[in-house]
Design an enzyme around this catalytic site. Sequence first.
Site, PDB file in Angstrom:
ATOM      1  N   CYS A  48       0.847  -1.332  -0.026  1.00  5.03           N
ATOM      2  CA  CYS A  48       0.014   0.011   0.047  1.00  5.03           C
ATOM      3  C   CYS A  48       0.900   1.242   0.059  1.00  5.03           C
ATOM      4  O   CYS A  48       0.727   2.244  -0.797  1.00  5.03           O
ATOM      5  CB  CYS A  48      -0.736  -0.138   1.246  1.00  5.03           C
ATOM      6  SG  CYS A  48      -1.904  -1.459   1.551  1.00  5.03           S
ATOM      7  N   ASP A  80      -3.722  -3.442   7.127  1.00  2.14           N
ATOM      8  CA  ASP A  80      -4.925  -4.235   7.754  1.00  2.14           C
ATOM      9  C   ASP A  80      -5.116  -5.719   7.125  1.00  2.14           C
ATOM     10  O   ASP A  80      -5.377  -6.611   7.618  1.00  2.14           O
ATOM     11  CB  ASP A  80      -6.164  -3.412   7.195  1.00  2.14           C
ATOM     12  CG  ASP A  80      -6.524  -2.165   8.245  1.00  2.14           C
ATOM     13  OD1 ASP A  80      -5.272  -1.499   8.446  1.00  2.14           O
ATOM     14  OD2 ASP A  80      -7.330  -1.670   8.325  1.00  2.14           O
ATOM     15  N   CYS A 121      -2.294   3.261   3.114  1.00  5.46           N
ATOM     16  CA  CYS A 121      -3.037   2.185   3.774  1.00  5.46           C
ATOM     17  C   CYS A 121      -3.966   2.686   4.561  1.00  5.46           C
ATOM     18  O   CYS A 121      -3.825   3.742   5.104  1.00  5.46           O
ATOM     19  CB  CYS A 121      -2.152   1.210   4.563  1.00  5.46           C
ATOM     20  SG  CYS A 121      -3.033  -0.385   4.946  1.00  5.46           S
ATOM     21  N   ASP A 122      -5.208   2.401   4.904  1.00  8.30           N
ATOM     22  CA  ASP A 122      -6.548   2.574   5.733  1.00  8.30           C
ATOM     23  C   ASP A 122      -6.039   3.513   6.830  1.00  8.30           C
ATOM     24  O   ASP A 122      -6.594   4.719   6.790  1.00  8.30           O
ATOM     25  CB  ASP A 122      -7.105   1.296   6.414  1.00  8.30           C
ATOM     26  CG  ASP A 122      -7.611   0.475   5.290  1.00  8.30           C
ATOM     27  OD1 ASP A 122      -7.258   0.564   4.198  1.00  8.30           O
ATOM     28  OD2 ASP A 122      -8.300  -0.436   5.555  1.00  8.30           O
ATOM     29  N   LYS A 123      -5.359   3.204   7.942  1.00 14.67           N
ATOM     30  CA  LYS A 123      -5.241   4.220   9.216  1.00 14.67           C
ATOM     31  C   LYS A 123      -4.224   5.351   8.783  1.00 14.67           C
ATOM     32  O   LYS A 123      -4.364   6.458   9.518  1.00 14.67           O
ATOM     33  CB  LYS A 123      -4.928   3.265  10.308  1.00 14.67           C
ATOM     34  CG  LYS A 123      -5.827   2.300  10.396  1.00 14.67           C
ATOM     35  CD  LYS A 123      -7.393   2.676  10.515  1.00 14.67           C
ATOM     36  CE  LYS A 123      -8.194   1.609  10.586  1.00 14.67           C
ATOM     37  NZ  LYS A 123      -8.013   0.624   9.231  1.00 14.67           N
ATOM     38  N   CYS A 193      -5.419  -1.672  -1.492  1.00 14.66           N
ATOM     39  CA  CYS A 193      -6.407  -2.353  -2.140  1.00 14.66           C
ATOM     40  C   CYS A 193      -7.374  -1.807  -2.767  1.00 14.66           C
ATOM     41  O   CYS A 193      -7.890  -0.725  -2.990  1.00 14.66           O
ATOM     42  CB  CYS A 193      -7.217  -2.995  -0.779  1.00 14.66           C
ATOM     43  SG  CYS A 193      -6.091  -3.802   0.428  1.00 14.66           S
ATOM     44  N   GLU A 443     -11.196  -5.471  12.326  1.00 14.27           N
ATOM     45  CA  GLU A 443     -11.904  -5.776  11.269  1.00 14.27           C
ATOM     46  C   GLU A 443     -12.276  -7.339  11.154  1.00 14.27           C
ATOM     47  O   GLU A 443     -11.441  -8.068  11.654  1.00 14.27           O
ATOM     48  CB  GLU A 443     -11.364  -5.264   9.875  1.00 14.27           C
ATOM     49  CG  GLU A 443     -11.121  -3.512   9.644  1.00 14.27           C
ATOM     50  CD  GLU A 443     -10.741  -3.204   8.559  1.00 14.27           C
ATOM     51  OE1 GLU A 443     -10.015  -4.184   7.853  1.00 14.27           O
ATOM     52  OE2 GLU A 443     -10.376  -2.017   8.584  1.00 14.27           O
ATOM     53  N   SER A 469     -13.913  -4.659   7.325  1.00  9.55           N
ATOM     54  CA  SER A 469     -13.069  -4.027   6.106  1.00  9.55           C
ATOM     55  C   SER A 469     -13.831  -3.319   5.043  1.00  9.55           C
ATOM     56  O   SER A 469     -15.145  -3.467   4.795  1.00  9.55           O
ATOM     57  CB  SER A 469     -12.382  -5.179   5.431  1.00  9.55           C
ATOM     58  OG  SER A 469     -11.949  -4.779   4.119  1.00  9.55           O
TER      59      SER A 469
END
Length: 566
Positions: A48, A80, A121-123, A193, A443, A469
């Site tokens: 990511c 994640d 990436c997500d966070k 992702c 998640e 997720s």
Amino acid sequence: MELQSYKITQGKDRAPARSYLKSIGYTDEDLKKPIIGIANTWIGTMPCNYNLREFAVDVARGIRQAGGTPMEFNTIAISDGITMGTQGMKTSLVSREIIADSIELVARGHMFDGIVALVACDKTIPGAVMALLRLNVPSVVLYGGTILPGKYKGKDITIQDVFEAVGANAAGRLSDDELLAIENAACPGPGACGGQYTANTMATVMEFIGLSPMGLNSIPQVDARKHDAARKCGEIVMNAVRQNIRPRDIVTRDAIDNAIASVAASGGSTNAVLHLLAFAREAGVPLEIEDFQELSSRTPLLADLLPAGRYTAADVDKAGGIPVIAKRLFDGGYLKADALTVTGKALRQQLQSVTETPGQMVIRPLDNPIKKSGGLVILKGSLAPEGAVIKVTGINRMSQTGPARVFENEESAMQAVLTGRIRAGDIVVIRYEGPRGGPGMREMLGVTSAIVGEGLSETVALITDGRFSGATRGFMVGHIAPEAAVGGPIAAIREGDSITIDIQSREINLNISSQELSNRLKDLKLPEPQYRSGVMAKYAALVGSASDGAITSQLHLGQNMTRPGW
């Protein structure tokens, strides 16, 4: 310009500081210019964020060309997808707070005049934004970009297909060789992702909320255009410094409403609810979980994107990018278009030159939406007095009543799914996975994908005080609040209890009398905290409810602490 960096770099008494900085190549001329921090979330543990090192070089070049002096620094990131289904996943949401804290600390310590945050990436996206709102110095956010889709048997696939293949393999519907082939094909190179999962949802949010320039985030990570996008961000942050455009000028209630509309229209991740609530708290903007329902109800679902749709995030770029979604909503009157953006222009001005690819099918026209309302629904009821969230993109049924199958953690639920112990009509309950109880609010993509892979997605529901997720699809309710660990009603569910989830009435109820529920809650014996020291224990002691963004704040000390150690 009034430069706060001068407190460190200018004056005779600052000679020691300048001496240090000269030792690593900075000149007197460099130190008279605005100092711009490049907050880089590069890490070598996942695809990511993998190319962010390269983009930092481009950002620095843009800063120098625009008359500033760049100083790069790093923070952390947790994958994640890689940690999913393990105890390691508990660190993901915790990392959001540490990313925010670490960026805040470095920027306060070095008194930067502006910041460019490189995220992926997500966070890393919400963590960076939370820090920028605290610091309130001119700032730009650039998303590293989506991964390209993999190819398997002539079809585009993403990591979602790998997770679902695990369930299909366990059910005997997919061979070991096919599972390996999908595993090997799904992720062809760097990038986050590849569907409208959490990272791409939050990248969309960044353009709508105004902290990212329109049109740059949807460029895939491996596309050569991303380098010029990064350079432009260096120029844009210098313009923001000169015009004194600050994050709290941008992240107003109008901007947050625009961001919520983007999530609804794109079929985005339920995690956006947590993160936008957190943004509002950091910005001092009133926002409640119920507001998501009101905004989602009136916003059409336009983007035909995974996990429930047909297309990948890279296809958004091919269609013309995130600005095409924004222009659709603008044309329909769904946006607060006078909201300020980091460019110094109003959102409406950024949408004057949107170029849509002729014949694209990724983003529907206003007169032919996928659904007339957006992808998010907020549920309340006896099981979730503070609220819960479900994503309804791709869901055909509007309600389910069934027996509770109760699990005290994700692993035991996953084992039950993979060994065929979950039947049609069941409602899987996973508890003690909330912000405080996990801790970290894991998640559940492993479990939800296994349910899909087992062929049960049309008949089985799942509820949890944990998270999902962005790749999760199906009849899955998360963020149930209050969580089990603070004595929320989800802790009182017993095996076989009847539960009703009704999307139309927006309710989630445990079908027992209020007196019986009260008696059960009085008799609860809650488990001991899993961590007594270290970062996880600190997080558990400070974190608040998911319905308030699961933020850590002194305001939460003393609240919802039902036992010693919390």
